[in-house]
Design a protein around this motif. Structure first.
Motif, PDB file in Angstrom:
ATOM      1  N   GLY A  34      -5.106  11.805  -9.731  1.00 19.96           N
ATOM      2  CA  GLY A  34      -5.615  12.849 -10.615  1.00 19.96           C
ATOM      3  C   GLY A  34      -4.573  13.566 -11.443  1.00 19.96           C
ATOM      4  N   VAL A  35      -3.388  12.970 -11.587  1.00 21.16           N
ATOM      5  CA  VAL A  35      -2.334  13.595 -12.386  1.00 21.16           C
ATOM      6  C   VAL A  35      -2.397  13.054 -13.802  1.00 21.16           C
ATOM      7  CG1 VAL A  35       0.164  13.873 -12.677  1.00 21.16           C
ATOM      8  CG2 VAL A  35      -0.850  13.887 -10.392  1.00 21.16           C
ATOM      9  N   GLU A  36      -2.564  13.961 -14.753  1.00 17.59           N
ATOM     10  CA  GLU A  36      -2.564  13.570 -16.157  1.00 17.59           C
ATOM     11  C   GLU A  36      -1.157  13.743 -16.697  1.00 17.59           C
ATOM     12  OE1 GLU A  36      -5.574  15.494 -18.461  1.00 17.59           O
ATOM     13  OE2 GLU A  36      -6.974  15.473 -16.784  1.00 17.59           O
ATOM     14  N   GLU A  37      -0.793  12.932 -17.666  1.00 21.03           N
ATOM     15  CA  GLU A  37       0.538  13.011 -18.253  1.00 21.03           C
ATOM     16  C   GLU A  37       0.846  14.412 -18.772  1.00 21.03           C
ATOM     17  OE1 GLU A  37       3.099  10.721 -18.410  1.00 21.03           O
ATOM     18  OE2 GLU A  37       1.833   9.662 -16.989  1.00 21.03           O
ATOM     19  N   THR A  38      -0.147  15.104 -19.307  1.00 17.95           N
ATOM     20  CA  THR A  38       0.082  16.425 -19.883  1.00 17.95           C
ATOM     21  C   THR A  38       0.204  17.515 -18.839  1.00 17.95           C
ATOM     22  OG1 THR A  38      -2.283  16.752 -20.134  1.00 17.95           O
ATOM     23  CG2 THR A  38      -1.085  15.864 -22.032  1.00 17.95           C
ATOM     24  N   ARG A  78       0.850  -1.196   0.000  1.00 23.16           N
ATOM     25  CA  ARG A  78       0.000   0.000   0.000  1.00 23.16           C
ATOM     26  C   ARG A  78       0.883   1.242   0.000  1.00 23.16           C
ATOM     27  NH1 ARG A  78      -5.174  -0.502   0.566  1.00 23.16           N
ATOM     28  NH2 ARG A  78      -5.477   1.558   1.458  1.00 23.16           N
ATOM     29  N   TRP A  79       0.386   2.305  -0.604  1.00 24.71           N
ATOM     30  CA  TRP A  79       1.092   3.581  -0.638  1.00 24.71           C
ATOM     31  C   TRP A  79       0.818   4.338   0.662  1.00 24.71           C
ATOM     32  CZ3 TRP A  79       4.062   5.863  -4.555  1.00 24.71           C
ATOM     33  CH2 TRP A  79       4.156   5.134  -5.736  1.00 24.71           C
ATOM     34  N   SER A  80       1.855   4.901   1.258  1.00 23.74           N
ATOM     35  CA  SER A  80       1.666   5.761   2.425  1.00 23.74           C
ATOM     36  C   SER A  80       1.330   7.171   1.934  1.00 23.74           C
ATOM     37  CB  SER A  80       2.944   5.810   3.279  1.00 23.74           C
ATOM     38  OG  SER A  80       3.963   6.516   2.584  1.00 23.74           O
ATOM     39  N   GLU A  81       0.739   7.972   2.804  1.00 29.29           N
ATOM     40  CA  GLU A  81       0.431   9.358   2.447  1.00 29.29           C
ATOM     41  C   GLU A  81       1.712  10.121   2.126  1.00 29.29           C
ATOM     42  OE1 GLU A  81      -2.198  11.491   5.071  1.00 29.29           O
ATOM     43  OE2 GLU A  81      -3.399   9.690   5.410  1.00 29.29           O
ATOM     44  N   GLU A  82       2.780   9.826   2.870  1.00 30.63           N
ATOM     45  CA  GLU A  82       4.055  10.509   2.643  1.00 30.63           C
ATOM     46  C   GLU A  82       4.608  10.162   1.259  1.00 30.63           C
ATOM     47  OE1 GLU A  82       3.591   8.453   5.427  1.00 30.63           O
ATOM     48  OE2 GLU A  82       3.045  10.107   6.746  1.00 30.63           O
ATOM     49  N   ASP A  83       4.538   8.891   0.882  1.00 32.85           N
ATOM     50  CA  ASP A  83       5.020   8.487  -0.440  1.00 32.85           C
ATOM     51  C   ASP A  83       4.176   9.098  -1.557  1.00 32.85           C
ATOM     52  OD1 ASP A  83       7.203   7.080   0.439  1.00 32.85           O
ATOM     53  OD2 ASP A  83       6.279   5.103   0.222  1.00 32.85           O
ATOM     54  N   GLU A  84       2.856   9.174  -1.357  1.00 28.61           N
ATOM     55  CA  GLU A  84       2.000   9.804  -2.365  1.00 28.61           C
ATOM     56  C   GLU A  84       2.363  11.268  -2.539  1.00 28.61           C
ATOM     57  OE1 GLU A  84      -2.013   9.013  -1.065  1.00 28.61           O
ATOM     58  OE2 GLU A  84      -2.135   7.243  -2.364  1.00 28.61           O
ATOM     59  N   PRO A  99       6.760   0.458 -13.186  1.00 25.40           N
ATOM     60  CA  PRO A  99       6.284   1.661 -13.882  1.00 25.40           C
ATOM     61  C   PRO A  99       4.759   1.696 -14.018  1.00 25.40           C
ATOM     62  CG  PRO A  99       8.234   0.810 -14.965  1.00 25.40           C
ATOM     63  CD  PRO A  99       7.840  -0.200 -13.924  1.00 25.40           C
ATOM     64  N   SER A 100       4.135   0.546 -14.246  1.00 23.57           N
ATOM     65  CA  SER A 100       2.668   0.514 -14.357  1.00 23.57           C
ATOM     66  C   SER A 100       2.012   0.927 -13.037  1.00 23.57           C
ATOM     67  CB  SER A 100       2.185  -0.876 -14.770  1.00 23.57           C
ATOM     68  OG  SER A 100       2.560  -1.845 -13.807  1.00 23.57           O
ATOM     69  N   ALA A 101       2.626   0.596 -11.919  1.00 21.77           N
ATOM     70  CA  ALA A 101       2.090   0.984 -10.615  1.00 21.77           C
ATOM     71  C   ALA A 101       2.238   2.486 -10.396  1.00 21.77           C
ATOM     72  CB  ALA A 101       2.795   0.217  -9.500  1.00 21.77           C
ATOM     73  N   ILE A 102       3.331   3.069 -10.886  1.00 24.02           N
ATOM     74  CA  ILE A 102       3.529   4.514 -10.784  1.00 24.02           C
ATOM     75  C   ILE A 102       2.458   5.226 -11.606  1.00 24.02           C
ATOM     76  CG2 ILE A 102       5.080   6.440 -11.328  1.00 24.02           C
ATOM     77  CD1 ILE A 102       6.048   4.724  -8.937  1.00 24.02           C
ATOM     78  N   ARG A 103       2.248   4.780 -12.855  1.00 24.89           N
ATOM     79  CA  ARG A 103       1.228   5.396 -13.707  1.00 24.89           C
ATOM     80  C   ARG A 103      -0.158   5.277 -13.074  1.00 24.89           C
ATOM     81  NH1 ARG A 103       3.884   2.354 -17.356  1.00 24.89           N
ATOM     82  NH2 ARG A 103       5.462   3.457 -18.532  1.00 24.89           N
ATOM     83  N   SER A 104      -0.459   4.110 -12.530  1.00 27.89           N
ATOM     84  CA  SER A 104      -1.760   3.873 -11.910  1.00 27.89           C
ATOM     85  C   SER A 104      -1.968   4.797 -10.710  1.00 27.89           C
ATOM     86  CB  SER A 104      -1.871   2.412 -11.486  1.00 27.89           C
ATOM     87  OG  SER A 104      -3.054   2.183 -10.778  1.00 27.89           O
ATOM     88  N   ARG A 105      -0.941   4.937  -9.872  1.00 26.33           N
ATOM     89  CA  ARG A 105      -1.085   5.781  -8.686  1.00 26.33           C
ATOM     90  C   ARG A 105      -1.225   7.249  -9.096  1.00 26.33           C
ATOM     91  NH1 ARG A 105      -3.051   5.165  -3.733  1.00 26.33           N
ATOM     92  NH2 ARG A 105      -2.654   3.074  -4.431  1.00 26.33           N
ATOM     93  N   LEU A 106      -0.456   7.690 -10.073  1.00 27.77           N
ATOM     94  CA  LEU A 106      -0.583   9.074 -10.549  1.00 27.77           C
ATOM     95  C   LEU A 106      -1.986   9.320 -11.097  1.00 27.77           C
ATOM     96  CD1 LEU A 106       2.877   9.556 -12.269  1.00 27.77           C
ATOM     97  CD2 LEU A 106       2.041  10.776 -10.242  1.00 27.77           C
ATOM     98  N   ASP A 107      -2.501   8.346 -11.844  1.00 27.56           N
ATOM     99  CA  ASP A 107      -3.857   8.468 -12.377  1.00 27.56           C
ATOM    100  C   ASP A 107      -4.874   8.545 -11.238  1.00 27.56           C
ATOM    101  OD1 ASP A 107      -5.822   8.431 -14.569  1.00 27.56           O
ATOM    102  OD2 ASP A 107      -6.318   6.435 -13.809  1.00 27.56           O
ATOM    103  N   LYS A 108      -4.697   7.696 -10.235  1.00 26.68           N
ATOM    104  CA  LYS A 108      -5.618   7.684  -9.095  1.00 26.68           C
ATOM    105  C   LYS A 108      -5.559   8.999  -8.329  1.00 26.68           C
ATOM    106  CE  LYS A 108      -7.115   4.828  -5.277  1.00 26.68           C
ATOM    107  NZ  LYS A 108      -7.062   3.531  -4.677  1.00 26.68           N
TER     108      LYS A 108
END
Length: 149
Positions: free
Chosen positions: A133-137, A92-98, A122-131
């Motif tokens: 609300g960070v878009e690639e652009t 699980r991701w911690s709040e500090e890591d997020e 890398p897929s987990a990084i993309r998934s967490r960023l998406d969750k």
């Protein structure tokens, strides 16, 4: 942690929970494709190839239906093998890591650099960023050239 074949998992709850595929819908039964279940902090998290596909409170869980046993899939992998390369895989991701993930991505760190920094796929990084609300652009690239208009 429970490793399961890469098949549909059916979760039945005693109360309604949000459907991870449609946050506007509440369900008492949720079906997701998953290959690993983890249990931590009063929640069950389902994973598919290292990417979180849903987290639900264990207190509302009344049944987990796993697919029937089938011959091993030649593409199957072991969590232990993945953790040899990515030590934090399926954790699980911690709040500090997020928070740090968001800061480093805004600073322009690549997905690959973040994967190495956080010891995750890398897929987990993309998934967490998406969750989160960070878009690639939306990433700040200080070296980007602005168009003349």
């Amino acid at each position: 942690m429970t490793a399961i074949p890469n098949h549909q998992v059916r979760l039945t709850f005693t109360d309604f929970v949000l459907d991870p595929a449609d946050p506007d819908v509440m369900r008492k039964v949720v079906e997701l494709r998953a290959d690993v279940l983890t249990f931590a902090e009063g929640a069950v998290t389902l994973w598919l190839e290292g990417t979180e596909v849903g987290t639900f409170p264990v207190g509302y869980l009344s049944a987990v239906e796993l697919p029937s046993a089938s011959p091993p899939d030649s593409r199957a992998y072991a969590v232990e093998e993945i953790r040899k390369q990515y030590g934090n895989a399926y954790q699980r991701w911690s709040e500090e890591d997020e928070k740090l993930l968001l800061e480093r991505r805004a600073a322009g760190d690549s997905i690959e650099a973040l994967a190495e920094r956080f010891a995750r796929q890398p897929s987990a990084i993309r998934s967490r960023l998406d969750k989160l609300g960070v878009e690639e652009t939306s990433v700040n690239h200080s070296s980007a050239i602005n168009p003349p208009f």
